[in-house]
Scaffold this motif. Structure first.
Motif, PDB file in Angstrom:
ATOM      1  N   THR A 426      31.322  33.044  32.017  1.00  0.00           N
ATOM      2  CA  THR A 426      31.137  33.606  33.615  1.00  0.00           C
ATOM      3  C   THR A 426      30.489  34.862  33.671  1.00  0.00           C
ATOM      4  O   THR A 426      31.607  35.832  33.095  1.00  0.00           O
ATOM      5  CB  THR A 426      32.279  33.071  34.410  1.00  0.00           C
ATOM      6  OG1 THR A 426      32.646  31.712  34.394  1.00  0.00           O
ATOM      7  CG2 THR A 426      32.012  33.814  35.799  1.00  0.00           C
ATOM      8  N   ARG A 428      29.223  38.494  35.553  1.00  0.00           N
ATOM      9  CA  ARG A 428      29.141  39.313  36.614  1.00  0.00           C
ATOM     10  C   ARG A 428      28.017  40.251  36.906  1.00  0.00           C
ATOM     11  O   ARG A 428      28.216  41.106  37.687  1.00  0.00           O
ATOM     12  CB  ARG A 428      30.277  40.409  36.330  1.00  0.00           C
ATOM     13  CG  ARG A 428      31.673  39.564  36.369  1.00  0.00           C
ATOM     14  CD  ARG A 428      32.913  40.623  35.981  1.00  0.00           C
ATOM     15  NE  ARG A 428      33.049  41.494  37.089  1.00  0.00           N
ATOM     16  CZ  ARG A 428      33.878  42.572  37.120  1.00  0.00           C
ATOM     17  NH1 ARG A 428      34.748  42.845  36.020  1.00  0.00           N
ATOM     18  NH2 ARG A 428      34.152  43.322  38.277  1.00  0.00           N
ATOM     19  N   GLU A 438      30.670  35.507  38.684  1.00  0.00           N
ATOM     20  CA  GLU A 438      31.206  35.968  39.957  1.00  0.00           C
ATOM     21  C   GLU A 438      30.351  37.017  40.725  1.00  0.00           C
ATOM     22  O   GLU A 438      29.920  37.876  40.069  1.00  0.00           O
ATOM     23  CB  GLU A 438      32.600  36.922  39.695  1.00  0.00           C
ATOM     24  CG  GLU A 438      33.536  36.016  39.059  1.00  0.00           C
ATOM     25  CD  GLU A 438      34.764  36.662  38.855  1.00  0.00           C
ATOM     26  OE1 GLU A 438      34.893  37.926  39.062  1.00  0.00           O
ATOM     27  OE2 GLU A 438      35.727  35.957  38.015  1.00  0.00           O
ATOM     28  N   THR A 444      33.749  30.570  47.916  1.00  0.00           N
ATOM     29  CA  THR A 444      35.157  31.396  47.521  1.00  0.00           C
ATOM     30  C   THR A 444      35.897  30.532  46.669  1.00  0.00           C
ATOM     31  O   THR A 444      36.105  29.421  47.171  1.00  0.00           O
ATOM     32  CB  THR A 444      35.829  31.826  48.794  1.00  0.00           C
ATOM     33  OG1 THR A 444      34.721  32.941  49.375  1.00  0.00           O
ATOM     34  CG2 THR A 444      37.165  32.779  48.218  1.00  0.00           C
ATOM     35  N   VAL A 491      37.303  36.031  45.619  1.00  0.00           N
ATOM     36  CA  VAL A 491      36.634  35.663  44.137  1.00  0.00           C
ATOM     37  C   VAL A 491      35.654  34.802  44.605  1.00  0.00           C
ATOM     38  O   VAL A 491      35.898  33.496  44.696  1.00  0.00           O
ATOM     39  CB  VAL A 491      37.425  35.321  42.920  1.00  0.00           C
ATOM     40  CG1 VAL A 491      36.826  35.271  41.925  1.00  0.00           C
ATOM     41  CG2 VAL A 491      38.564  36.571  42.857  1.00  0.00           C
ATOM     42  N   ARG A 492      34.283  35.025  44.451  1.00  0.00           N
ATOM     43  CA  ARG A 492      33.049  33.938  44.761  1.00  0.00           C
ATOM     44  C   ARG A 492      32.486  33.643  43.599  1.00  0.00           C
ATOM     45  O   ARG A 492      32.159  34.286  42.546  1.00  0.00           O
ATOM     46  CB  ARG A 492      32.183  34.584  45.785  1.00  0.00           C
ATOM     47  CG  ARG A 492      32.910  35.175  47.138  1.00  0.00           C
ATOM     48  CD  ARG A 492      31.691  35.680  48.116  1.00  0.00           C
ATOM     49  NE  ARG A 492      32.545  35.752  49.306  1.00  0.00           N
ATOM     50  CZ  ARG A 492      31.694  36.413  50.337  1.00  0.00           C
ATOM     51  NH1 ARG A 492      30.589  36.592  50.102  1.00  0.00           N
ATOM     52  NH2 ARG A 492      32.376  36.887  51.174  1.00  0.00           N
ATOM     53  N   ARG A 493      32.185  32.463  43.456  1.00  0.00           N
ATOM     54  CA  ARG A 493      31.679  31.698  42.340  1.00  0.00           C
ATOM     55  C   ARG A 493      29.910  31.388  42.757  1.00  0.00           C
ATOM     56  O   ARG A 493      29.774  30.599  43.690  1.00  0.00           O
ATOM     57  CB  ARG A 493      32.243  30.471  41.900  1.00  0.00           C
ATOM     58  CG  ARG A 493      31.531  29.696  40.658  1.00  0.00           C
ATOM     59  CD  ARG A 493      31.486  30.600  39.449  1.00  0.00           C
ATOM     60  NE  ARG A 493      32.699  31.091  38.854  1.00  0.00           N
ATOM     61  CZ  ARG A 493      33.335  30.283  38.296  1.00  0.00           C
ATOM     62  NH1 ARG A 493      33.100  29.147  37.846  1.00  0.00           N
ATOM     63  NH2 ARG A 493      34.670  30.665  37.752  1.00  0.00           N
TER      64      ARG A 493
END
Length: 689
Positions: A426, A428, A438, A444, A491-493
């Motif tokens: 994951t 950023r 993220e 979310t 925290v958003r994916r």
């Protein structure tokens, strides 16, 4: 004190851009302007200068959404409005920064009032402020995808819908959309591209006298902005009055059936998608007639409207450059030629000099005082100089200093949809459509304590954290007593864009024409995939004596496609040099943008020349990349009845995957799955029988 804005009429040249902006000032229904051009050409200066020419608007006093007193918005959050007095104010030019947050664009819950007073209050965003004005986006092609989606919704419906954090608001958001961009930094998504009514290509003049005049005026403005602007006040006022007069004439301009037939015939001839182009061309032609002070649309208006409204709509794939075939336009107009007007025996109106010569002349910037260059004939100003000839015969092989013979470039196969390759884990990085990350957008998935400055408040989680402590903190009334430790962030994916670095073997072992055509088609397909997923791309090629960075990492995938098409082949196969060059490029990019994760795409048959230890050296270079955690895919180009499997061995040293040309196609993978399912079904049927 606010610094004086650079006068619109003081800008030198750029007649098409001047015309496009003025037509939108006359008729905002045209739909805005996209300005494409190289850096340092005063794109932003001219757009900002337009704001001073726009007529003022009447608004409901105290309304934060600029409602028109004559027709107030029934869904206005500050309503209902019952008419009465009106307030006059200038039309706003609202700038949308590339790094702006979603909350700032659409507005959100006023957290200060919600937490301090316990009430829900909506704080308007930039879309509300731009209503009945101009929304200007500099470097619009760099805007994040989730913000583009918000603009598309507002531009399509003329309203902004806000559904977030307990707020449900709808308000009018009709604005003139103006964007500027440098095509070298990447193209726009087709959906947003189509929302711009007109497009203009600009470049700095090569005329020494004009360039000198540009510098002279800029230096004069920098030395005394207010004094410089004052010298152009009269011309600015005359141009503003002309815009107002054209607006008043607009409703009376006649668009005849013959002119409308020409418009629709041109759009059909250029095979543009949908009918928006026809509507935009019609509105533009009417605005042109009103700007010229005429009561009817002429063929010249249709021609100019086509030049401004169609180039960005005729692209058939992401790598087609915007443009218009002037000869095809002439043929189509000639086939639908309207008869001469019997009431006008003298023919079309003859220009009466610089002061009546449209946006390129007189009080709006023409002549020696206005600074505009003579308006070019349609098509003349946009023709690239030094175009290659049309001779299609292949160039003969050339001897390359690094060893071996160099073959002329071959064309690529037609691109196709490829498999999706992602980076594990994951990230950023910047918002995109490739690897999990993220991001500022997306769904979310949880809440956490802020890491540094709070950027995305998770309201419900914050309230839950604070609720058990209200009695101990002595809460009185509706106000909530908060502490820093209560705050939680979202925290958003979502998905990120990556740096896709292509490392392409262009040596003699790849030089077979049919084979290289297939390889280029595969890389072109992967480039198109990178374009759709908003990746940055780079291109390293190796052949002969070494490797070179053919394309430094950039967001302009179109440049990568052009470099690929021009790529010749021949010479030795310095595989180690290609991998080491890729390692160095990724090292530098990691320093520049540490959050953007790389994906290495190595295009090779796995062979290496340069002595007996050439292949072991190449594998050690692959190990360096693997040690850095670089995600890698090897596109195995080996062909023929006897295959050594060298590319797949190299993929193992890279800790990556090996994919053949046949396996690259997305539909090929789907057919393999279908075949497997069919085989399983047949086997099950036989067993049952």
């Amino acid at each position: 004190m606010t610094e004086a804005r650079y006068p619109f009429t003081a800008i030198v040249g750029m007649d098409d851009l001047r015309l496009g902006l003025l037509l939108n000032a006359v008729s905002p229904a045209v739909g805005g302007v996209l300005v494409r051009g190289e850096k340092g050409t005063a794109k932003s200066t001219m757009v900002r200068a337009l704001a001073g020419l726009l007529p003022s608007i009447a608004t409901v006093p105290g309304c934060r959404f600029a409602c028109d007193p004559a027709a107030p918005d029934p869904q206005c959050p500050d309503g209902p409005h019952d008419g009465g007095a009106a307030a006059e104010r200038p039309a706003f030019l609202v700038e949308l920064p590339v790094g702006v947050s979603e909350d700032r664009v659409v507005g959100a819950l006023d957290l200060e009032r919600a937490l301090a007073e316990g009430v829900q209050a909506y704080e308007p965003g930039l879309l509300a402020k731009a209503h009945r004005g101009v929304l200007y986006i500099d470097e619009v092609n760099l805007l994040q995808d989730h913000l583009v989606d918000l603009l598309l919704d507002a531009a399509a419906m003329g309203r902004s819908y806000v559904e977030r954090e307990g707020v449900s608001v709808r308000h009018a958001a009709r604005f003139l959309l103006v964007g500027t961009m440098n095509p070298e930094e990447g193209e726009l998504r087709p959906q947003l591209l189509d929302r711009f009514g007109l497009t203009v290509e600009i470049a700095a003049t090569r005329d020494a006298d004009e360039r000198a005049e540009v510098v002279r005026r800029r230096l004069a403005y920098d030395a005394d902005p207010a004094g410089f602007a004052a010298r152009w006040d009269e011309r600015e006022r005359e141009l503003a009055e002309r815009i107002t007069a054209a607006r008043e004439l607009l409703a009376d301009v006649e668009l005849s059936d013959l002119a409308l037939r020409q418009i629709t015939a041109v759009c059909a001839a250029f095979e543009v998608d949908g009918l928006r182009a026809d509507i935009v061309m019609a509105r533009t032609a009417v605005a042109l007639a009103a700007w010229a002070g005429r009561g009817a649309v002429l063929e010249e208006d249709v021609r100019t409207a086509a030049r401004l409204a169609l180039p960005h709509r005729r692209r058939r794939n992401p790598f087609d450059a915007p443009g218009l075939d002037e000869e095809q336009l002439d043929r189509t107009l000639a086939e639908h030629q309207p008869p001469e007007d019997p009431e006008d025996p003298e023919g079309p109106e003859d220009p009466e000099g610089p002061e009546d010569d449209g946006p390129g002349g007189g009080p709006d910037g023409g002549g020696p005082d206005g600074g505009g260059a003579p308006e070019p004939e349609p098509g003349d100003g946009n023709a690239p100089s030094g175009e290659a000839g049309s001779d299609e015969s292949p160039a003969p092989p050339r001897q390359r200093p690094g060893g071996g013979r160099e073959s002329a470039p071959v064309a690529a196969d037609q691109p196709y949809r490829t498999r999706l390759f992602t980076v594990d884990g994951t990230g950023r990085g910047a918002q995109g459509r490739r690897s999990p990350a993220e991001t500022d957008a997306g769904h979310t998935i949880r809440a956490r304590r802020p890491r540094g400055r709070l950027s995305r408040l998770h309201l419900s989680a914050t309230l839950r954290a604070a609720a058990p402590h209200q009695v101990a903190r002595g809460r009185a009334g509706r106000a909530l007593v908060l502490r820093r430790d209560d705050l939680r962030e979202q925290v958003r994916r979502g998905r990120e864009s990556n740096l896709v670095l292509f490392v392409v073997d262009a040596s003699g072992s790849m030089a077979a024409r049919q084979r290289m055509t297939a390889v280029k088609g595969a890389v072109l397909s992967l480039l198109m995939d990178a374009y759709q997923r908003r990746d940055k791309v780079g291109l390293v090629t190796f052949r002969g004596a070494g490797a070179e960075l053919a394309l430094p990492p950039t967001s302009s995938v179109e440049v990568g496609a052009a470099r690929l098409e021009q790529l010749p082949t021949g010479g030795r196969t310095p595989l180690e040099a290609g991998l080491l060059r890729a390692h160095e490029v990724l090292r530098v990019e990691r320093l520049r943008d540490p959050d953007r994760r790389p994906l290495l795409v190595l295009v090779t048959d796995g062979r290496a020349t340069g002595g007996k230890d050439a292949l072991p050296r190449a594998r050690r270079a692959a190990g360096l990349l693997a040690a850095q955690g670089v995600a890698a895919v090897v596109l195995d180009c080996e062909s023929g009845p006897v295959r050594l499997g060298l590319a797949r061995e190299l993929a193992a040293h890279l800790n990556g995957d090996a994919v053949s040309l046949d396996e690259l196609r997305a539909e090929g993978v789907a057919s393999l799955v279908r075949e497997a399912r069919t085989t399983m079904t047949m086997t099950t049927t036989r067993k049952a029988a």
